[in-house]
Each structure stands twice: as structure tokens, then as C-alpha cells.
Design a protein around this motif. Structure first.
Motif, short mmCIF file in Angstrom:
data_model
loop_
_atom_site.label_atom_id
_atom_site.label_comp_id
_atom_site.label_asym_id
_atom_site.label_seq_id
_atom_site.Cartn_x
_atom_site.Cartn_y
_atom_site.Cartn_z
N GLY A 181 0.84 -1.19 0.00
CA GLY A 181 0.00 0.00 0.00
C GLY A 181 0.88 1.24 0.00
N THR A 182 0.28 2.39 0.29
CA THR A 182 0.98 3.67 0.22
C THR A 182 2.13 3.75 1.22
OG1 THR A 182 -1.05 4.77 -0.47
CG2 THR A 182 0.70 6.17 0.40
N TYR A 183 1.98 3.16 2.40
CA TYR A 183 2.93 3.37 3.49
C TYR A 183 3.81 2.15 3.76
CZ TYR A 183 -0.02 7.43 4.15
OH TYR A 183 -0.71 8.60 3.94
N GLY A 184 4.21 1.47 2.70
CA GLY A 184 5.11 0.32 2.80
C GLY A 184 5.73 0.04 1.45
N TYR A 185 6.48 -1.06 1.36
CA TYR A 185 7.16 -1.45 0.13
C TYR A 185 6.80 -2.89 -0.25
CZ TYR A 185 10.14 2.72 0.01
OH TYR A 185 10.60 4.01 -0.07
N ASP A 186 7.04 -3.21 -1.53
CA ASP A 186 6.71 -4.53 -2.05
C ASP A 186 7.59 -5.62 -1.44
OD1 ASP A 186 4.96 -3.18 -3.69
OD2 ASP A 186 6.10 -3.52 -5.54
N GLY A 187 7.06 -6.84 -1.45
CA GLY A 187 7.87 -8.00 -1.09
C GLY A 187 8.71 -8.46 -2.27
N GLY A 188 9.84 -9.14 -1.99
CA GLY A 188 10.70 -9.65 -3.04
C GLY A 188 10.15 -10.93 -3.65
N ASN A 189 10.59 -11.25 -4.86
CA ASN A 189 10.19 -12.48 -5.52
C ASN A 189 11.04 -13.66 -5.06
OD1 ASN A 189 8.34 -11.04 -7.10
ND2 ASN A 189 9.84 -10.71 -8.73
N GLY A 190 10.45 -14.85 -5.08
CA GLY A 190 11.24 -16.06 -4.81
C GLY A 190 12.18 -16.34 -5.97
#
Length: 304
Positions: free
Chosen positions: A133-142
Motif C-alpha cells: 500500500g501507500t505506506y510500505g514497500y513490495d515484497g521480493g520475488n522467490g
């Protein structure tokens, strides 16, 4: 009686962190959304500090502390719960993905508005990390290179989770943010490290701020995140049925969220009975750290 100053309210509101995945080579959990207006400090997701908030004495303001996501065996991690102070809402982080060859493709269970959980790893397929969402970052891919088999790190408040690989940072969680709202510097809302096997990173790390580290080989359980940090839990390297010696080998639980309020000492804050908190005086301000709420109906009311 001398007039009280304006009721200037500074806040730090963090949603519950997502749990790490509980299957083979699972992704780390994402951190809860990180929102603050204290001292021009940055918010999660690279957002500038929030605007000034002036309260009104006698008004009841909603208070909710989100739970951390619950880790499970052989499955994606649970999402974190939403934290809230009045109209300041911080959604929970996404749970980490499981084994990329399973029916869900190893994808994160998805962000609920905080940082995304990491994707699961496999030797011929790559699970995708969850979006934030707006107040965080994406998770990495496996990872999907055929030998490394490492999940992706969960997103943190300050950076994205790292894709799974054999590199020294492969599968690490995204980094946390530091706040001084309590009078000392404290890091919170880091992404959980992933689980790894074979040629993956030997020790995928959590992203700081109490995040759970991932694990490597021998089918170990992911590590839990620290309570009231909103950080993500670590991903497991394999489910319990393959764990040498038995025992739980699920994903690590996410850390519960927190609500911290700072306001002029001339005011008194009265909380409803379902609120758990600690209070202190820092300079000319009072600081309340709310660590739990019994339900979504809890409030705080200020008086001078």
C-alpha cells in the motif's frame, strides 16, 4: 486557571506485521503500514511526514492495535491486522508465500495495505512478492534459477524485500524505519527474511526493527517478529512433516502493531478499559505507548 496550549497530537501508528510462509523456501512477511507526523520523520513507503493534527478536548478518538499475522505449516503466512488512531489508519502487512510449485504458485498471500510479503522459492518457478500500500514497500520475488531455492524477503517500511538468491542479501527483508517519538531512537516495521535451501542465502535476515529472520536448510521454522514492532515474521525452509526431529516448522508470526501518542503535559488522556498502555513524560510532553486493545471499540479522550 491558565489556558492550556492547543492539543497538538503527534502519533506513530503501525499495522500488524504479516507472518512468514510455512512451506518449503517460503517468503518473509511484510511489515505493517507505518504512519507518523512526529518531527518531520519519514513515513513508510518513502512518504513525507504527516500533517499537523490538533485534537479537541472531550472528543473520544478511536484506538486499535492490529494483531500480527499468524504463521501456519505448509501454507502462506497470515496477513497482519489494522491499527488505527482516529482517522489515521495503518493496514497490516502481507503474509509470505509458500512453495512455488504448489497450486497458488508460491505467491504472497497479498498485502492488506502495508508492505507486501515475499514470494516462495522453487527450482523451476518463481513466486511473486506481494504489492504494498501507500505506506510500505513490495515484497521480493522467490528464486527460480534451478539451484538456489530461496524465498523473497518481506517488504519493510523503508525498502522493498530482496529477491531470493545465493547472494549475501538474497531473501533478506526490507529495512525498518527509526523514530524518536518516545524520546529515544527505536527501529520498527522491518520485513521478515525468507526461508532458503541448497544454494540460497545461508542466513536470510530480517529487515531490522524486530523482524523475524528466515532460516536455511534442514526444514526449520521461521523466526517470530518482536511484538509491537509491526515487523514481518521469517519464512520457513520446510514444513513440519519433513522437519528432522519433529516439531513445528511453520512460518514465523508477525509482530503486533503499536500506537504511540505524544501531546502536551497540560492534558490528561483517559482510555477505555480495554486498552493496554505505558505512559511517560518526555520534556514538556506526555508519551503513551498503546500495545494492545481488546476490540475495535476502544477510545481515548483528552481533558485539560
Amino acid at each position: 486557571k491558565e489556558a492550556a496550549p492547543p492539543l497538538s497530537l503527534s502519533y506513530l501508528v503501525i499495522g500488524g506485521g504479516g507472518a512468514g510462509g510455512g512451506d518449503f523456501r517460503s517468503g518473509g512477511g511484510g511489515a505493517g503500514a507505518y504512519r507518523t507526523n512526529w518531527n518531520n520523520e519519514s513515513q513508510g513507503g518513502g512518504q513525507a511526514s504527516g500533517s499537523t493534527k490538533v485534537g479537541t478536548a472531550g472528543i473520544a478518538y478511536s484506538i486499535v492495535v492490529g494483531a500480527g499475522g499468524v504463521g501456519s505449516d505448509s501454507n502462506v503466512g497470515g496477513n497482519g491486522g489494522q491499527s488505527k488512531f482516529d482517522d489515521i489508519i495503518s493496514d497490516g502487512g502481507g503474509g509470505g508465500g509458500e512453495y512455488a510449485s504448489d497450486s497458488d504458485g508460491g505467491n504472497s498471500s497479498g498485502s492488506t495495505g502495508g508492505s507486501g510479503g515475499g514470494g516462495g522459492g522453487y527450482d523451476s518457478d518463481s513466486g511473486e512478492g506481494g504489492s504494498s500500500g501507500t505506506y510500505g514497500y513490495d515484497g521480493g520475488n522467490g528464486d527460480a534459477t534451478g539451484s538456489q531455492q530461496c524465498g523473497g524477503g518481506g517488504g519493510g517500511a523503508a525498502s522493498a524485500g530482496v529477491n531470493g538468491s545465493s547472494a549475501g542479501t538474497g531473501g533478506d527483508g526490507g529495512t525498518s524505519l527509526v523514530s524518536t517519538i518516545t524520546g529515544s531512537s527505536v527501529a520498527r516495521a522491518g520485513g521478515g527474511g525468507a526461508g532458503a535451501y541448497s544454494g540460497g542465502n545461508n542466513a536470510p535476515e530480517g529487515g531490522g526493527g524486530g523482524a523475524g529472520a528466515g532460516v536455511y536448510g534442514a526444514y526449520y521454522a521461521g523466526n517470530d517478529a518482536t511484538a509491537n514492532t509491526g515487523s514481518g515474521g521469517g519464512g520457513s525452509s520446510g514444513p513440519s512433516q519433513y522437519h528432522i526431529g519433529g516439531g513445528n516448522a511453520g512460518g514465523g508470526d508477525g509482530g503486533s502493531g503499536v500506537v504511540i501518542l505524544r501531546y502536551p503535559s497540560e492534558y490528561t488522556a483517559t482510555y477505555t478499559s480495554g486498552v493496554t498502555k505505558t505512559s511517560s513524560t518526555v520534556g514538556t510532553d506526555k508519551v503513551d505507548i498503546i500495545t494492545a486493545t481488546s476490540n475495535s471499540s476502544q477510545t481515548v479522550t483528552f481533558s485539560d
